[in-house]
Design a protein around this motif. Structure first.
Motif, mmCIF file in Angstrom:
data_model
loop_
_atom_site.group_PDB
_atom_site.id
_atom_site.type_symbol
_atom_site.label_atom_id
_atom_site.label_comp_id
_atom_site.label_asym_id
_atom_site.label_seq_id
_atom_site.Cartn_x
_atom_site.Cartn_y
_atom_site.Cartn_z
ATOM 1 N N TYR A 285 22.088 34.073 -5.801
ATOM 2 C CA TYR A 285 23.016 33.433 -6.743
ATOM 3 C C TYR A 285 22.578 32.001 -7.037
ATOM 4 O O TYR A 285 22.559 31.566 -8.195
ATOM 5 N N GLN A 286 22.207 31.270 -5.981
ATOM 6 C CA GLN A 286 21.729 29.904 -6.169
ATOM 7 C C GLN A 286 20.411 29.881 -6.938
ATOM 8 O O GLN A 286 20.182 29.006 -7.784
ATOM 9 N N ALA A 287 19.554 30.844 -6.656
ATOM 10 C CA ALA A 287 18.271 30.921 -7.357
ATOM 11 C C ALA A 287 18.480 31.142 -8.851
ATOM 12 O O ALA A 287 17.790 30.538 -9.687
ATOM 13 N N ILE A 288 19.433 31.992 -9.193
ATOM 14 C CA ILE A 288 19.730 32.254 -10.605
ATOM 15 C C ILE A 288 20.178 30.972 -11.301
ATOM 16 O O ILE A 288 19.744 30.669 -12.420
ATOM 17 N N ARG A 315 10.624 39.792 -4.157
ATOM 18 C CA ARG A 315 11.121 41.111 -3.749
ATOM 19 C C ARG A 315 12.642 41.094 -3.598
ATOM 20 O O ARG A 315 13.338 42.005 -4.059
ATOM 21 N N ALA A 316 13.163 40.047 -2.943
ATOM 22 C CA ALA A 316 14.612 39.941 -2.745
ATOM 23 C C ALA A 316 15.330 39.774 -4.083
ATOM 24 O O ALA A 316 16.390 40.368 -4.314
ATOM 25 N N PHE A 317 14.747 38.976 -4.959
ATOM 26 C CA PHE A 317 15.358 38.736 -6.268
ATOM 27 C C PHE A 317 15.430 40.030 -7.075
ATOM 28 O O PHE A 317 16.469 40.354 -7.660
ATOM 29 N N LYS A 318 14.341 40.783 -7.076
ATOM 30 C CA LYS A 318 14.307 42.019 -7.862
ATOM 31 C C LYS A 318 15.247 43.072 -7.288
ATOM 32 O O LYS A 318 15.866 43.840 -8.039
ATOM 33 N N ARG A 319 15.379 43.117 -5.952
ATOM 34 C CA ARG A 319 16.308 44.073 -5.339
ATOM 35 C C ARG A 319 17.741 43.813 -5.791
ATOM 36 O O ARG A 319 18.533 44.741 -5.946
ATOM 37 N N ASN A 320 18.076 42.551 -6.005
ATOM 38 C CA ASN A 320 19.458 42.190 -6.339
ATOM 39 C C ASN A 320 19.732 42.105 -7.835
ATOM 40 O O ASN A 320 20.889 42.182 -8.251
ATOM 41 N N THR A 321 18.696 41.925 -8.638
ATOM 42 C CA THR A 321 18.907 41.759 -10.080
ATOM 43 C C THR A 321 18.240 42.829 -10.924
ATOM 44 O O THR A 321 18.611 43.023 -12.081
ATOM 45 N N GLY A 322 17.238 43.495 -10.353
ATOM 46 C CA GLY A 322 16.517 44.517 -11.100
ATOM 47 C C GLY A 322 15.306 43.997 -11.847
ATOM 48 O O GLY A 322 14.526 44.784 -12.395
ATOM 49 N N ILE A 323 15.124 42.668 -11.890
ATOM 50 C CA ILE A 323 13.967 42.087 -12.572
ATOM 51 C C ILE A 323 13.400 40.943 -11.735
ATOM 52 O O ILE A 323 14.031 40.468 -10.789
ATOM 53 N N SER A 324 12.218 40.480 -12.093
ATOM 54 C CA SER A 324 11.571 39.393 -11.361
ATOM 55 C C SER A 324 12.172 38.048 -11.757
ATOM 56 O O SER A 324 12.790 37.926 -12.824
ATOM 57 N N LYS A 327 10.852 36.913 -15.165
ATOM 58 C CA LYS A 327 11.428 37.648 -16.291
ATOM 59 C C LYS A 327 12.868 37.217 -16.533
ATOM 60 O O LYS A 327 13.324 37.140 -17.676
ATOM 61 N N TRP A 328 13.599 36.938 -15.442
ATOM 62 C CA TRP A 328 14.981 36.455 -15.595
ATOM 63 C C TRP A 328 14.996 35.167 -16.415
ATOM 64 O O TRP A 328 15.775 35.021 -17.351
ATOM 65 N N ARG A 329 14.139 34.224 -16.024
ATOM 66 C CA ARG A 329 14.116 32.943 -16.737
ATOM 67 C C ARG A 329 13.730 33.139 -18.195
ATOM 68 O O ARG A 329 14.294 32.500 -19.091
ATOM 69 N N LYS A 330 12.803 34.037 -18.454
ATOM 70 C CA LYS A 330 12.346 34.266 -19.821
ATOM 71 C C LYS A 330 13.432 34.919 -20.666
ATOM 72 O O LYS A 330 13.629 34.554 -21.835
ATOM 73 N N GLU A 331 14.160 35.882 -20.084
ATOM 74 C CA GLU A 331 15.128 36.654 -20.856
ATOM 75 C C GLU A 331 16.533 36.066 -20.842
ATOM 76 O O GLU A 331 17.262 36.167 -21.825
ATOM 77 N N ARG A 332 16.923 35.451 -19.707
ATOM 78 C CA ARG A 332 18.320 35.031 -19.573
ATOM 79 C C ARG A 332 18.490 33.551 -19.279
ATOM 80 O O ARG A 332 19.582 33.010 -19.415
ATOM 81 N N GLY A 333 17.436 32.896 -18.848
ATOM 82 C CA GLY A 333 17.540 31.487 -18.503
ATOM 83 C C GLY A 333 17.583 30.598 -19.728
ATOM 84 O O GLY A 333 17.346 31.025 -20.859
ATOM 85 N N ALA A 334 17.871 29.331 -19.484
ATOM 86 C CA ALA A 334 17.905 28.360 -20.577
ATOM 87 C C ALA A 334 16.485 28.028 -21.020
ATOM 88 O O ALA A 334 15.509 28.326 -20.340
#
Length: 345
Positions: A285-288, A315-324, A327-334
């Motif tokens: 959550y903090q990483a996101i 690995r931990a991030f992908k287990r909990n979110t489904g993406i790396s 990719k999270w930063r690219k698709e959903r981050g600011a």
């Protein structure tokens, strides 16, 4: 009153629990908006779309529709067919952001909410003869940010109804006062009108959540129940403050002066999840939030959230979110080009 050791202990317990709740509630960065303030004469029906299709929705913004009944009695029906009667003075919040229908009376096809917003015409408006039998509504949205993996948000029900009979006198009277102030501000335009309404809506959403937590049955497990346990609450506070620590069941048990087995059982019974599962959830959550709000590299974020290397973090991030993380930063981050680098003290 002099502070005795007993009083100090009680103060510490209350402060610890409140700090945990306040911090997680604050991280949602609640805002609000009024979209509709109308009188409708029966029969009528309005279909509310999913939160993602309402104004204010965004990549990291969860939109929950709310409906405040100023006069009359209405019915709300969710997509799954469940129904709830909402009476005068009551508030209902759709935290699940699912589509639903508001109605009064039978035999009318629902009119799309967004169509009403665009056209600005009230075809259900009462006249002088039917006004007394009509319903009066304030409809709007609460925008909540950083909801993914937020333990407080995950503890909220899909549909939350606040009634005049729910909770103690303080909760009921305080909520009623906020609603009264909101209604008065909506009815009389003044300077700082929009700003004041937004603040009242923030208060109303926060108070609604607080009132819900106070009335939870004691036999229910989950995050809201866990923070009522003084030992578990203090430990959760430590985890939140220091996610990068080398947490283990043994270390956590030592902090609360329990054996590892007794601690693990107490934590799991209260939380409904194992201790290390919660540590992982909070770290991700903090990483996101760091991916969304800073220009810190993935490597920096992995260290800040307790992972020794990027591979383990990924690995931990992908287990909990489904993406790396990338990719999270690219698709959903600011847009990180518009973010300032955080100062290093």
């Amino acid at each position: 009153m002099a502070k005795t050791p007993e009083n100090n202990a009680k103060t510490t317990e209350i402060t610890g629990k409140n700090d945990v709740f306040n911090d997680v509630l604050s991280s949602l960065k609640i805002t609000g908006s009024v979209l509709l303030n109308e009188d409708y004469v029966s029969p009528w029906a309005v279909s509310i779309p999913q939160g993602k299709d309402l104004p204010g929705s965004g990549q990291n913004t969860h939109v929950a529709a709310f409906h405040l009944v100023r006069r009359g009695v209405i019915e709300i029906e969710l997509e799954n067919g469940s129904r709830e009667i909402v009476c005068e003075g009551e508030l209902v919040v759709c935290f699940s952001a699912s589509a639903h229908t508001l109605s009064q009376g039978k035999g009318v096809s629902p009119r799309p909410f967004m169509q009403i917003m665009q056209e600005g015409e009230n075809i259900f408006k009462p006249d002088k003869e039917t006004f007394a039998q009509s319903a009066s509504l304030i409809c709007g949205t609460f925008m909540l940010h950083n909801t993914f993996l937020n333990p407080l948000f995950e503890s909220l029900p899909p549909l939350l109804k606040v009634t005049k009979k729910q909770g103690n006198y303080y909760d009921v009277s305080t909520t009623a006062t906020i609603i009264e102030l909101l209604q008065k501000e909506i009815d009389q335009y003044s300077c700082a009108h929009g700003f004041i309404i937004a603040r009242y809506l923030e208060l109303l959403c926060a108070k609604t959540i607080q009132q819900y937590t106070r009335n939870l049955p004691s036999n229910r497990s989950g995050w809201l129940q866990a923070i009522k346990d003084p030992l578990i609450s203090q430990l959760i506070s430590d985890i939140h403050l220091h996610p990068a620590n080398s947490w283990s069941v043994k270390e956590m048990a030592k902090r609360v002066a329990l054996s590892p087995s007794r601690f693990a059982a107490r934590f799991s019974n209260a939380m409904g999840a194992a201790p290390m599962s919660y540590v992982t959830q909070w770290r991700i959550y903090q990483a996101i939030k760091l991916l969304n709000d800073t220009r810190d590299s993935v490597e920096q974020i992995s260290l800040q959230t307790g992972y020794e290397n990027v591979a383990a973090f990924g690995r931990a991030f992908k287990r909990n979110t489904g993406i790396s993380p990338g990719k999270w930063r690219k698709e959903r981050g600011a847009d990180i080009s518009r973010l300032k680098r955080r100062s290093r003290v």
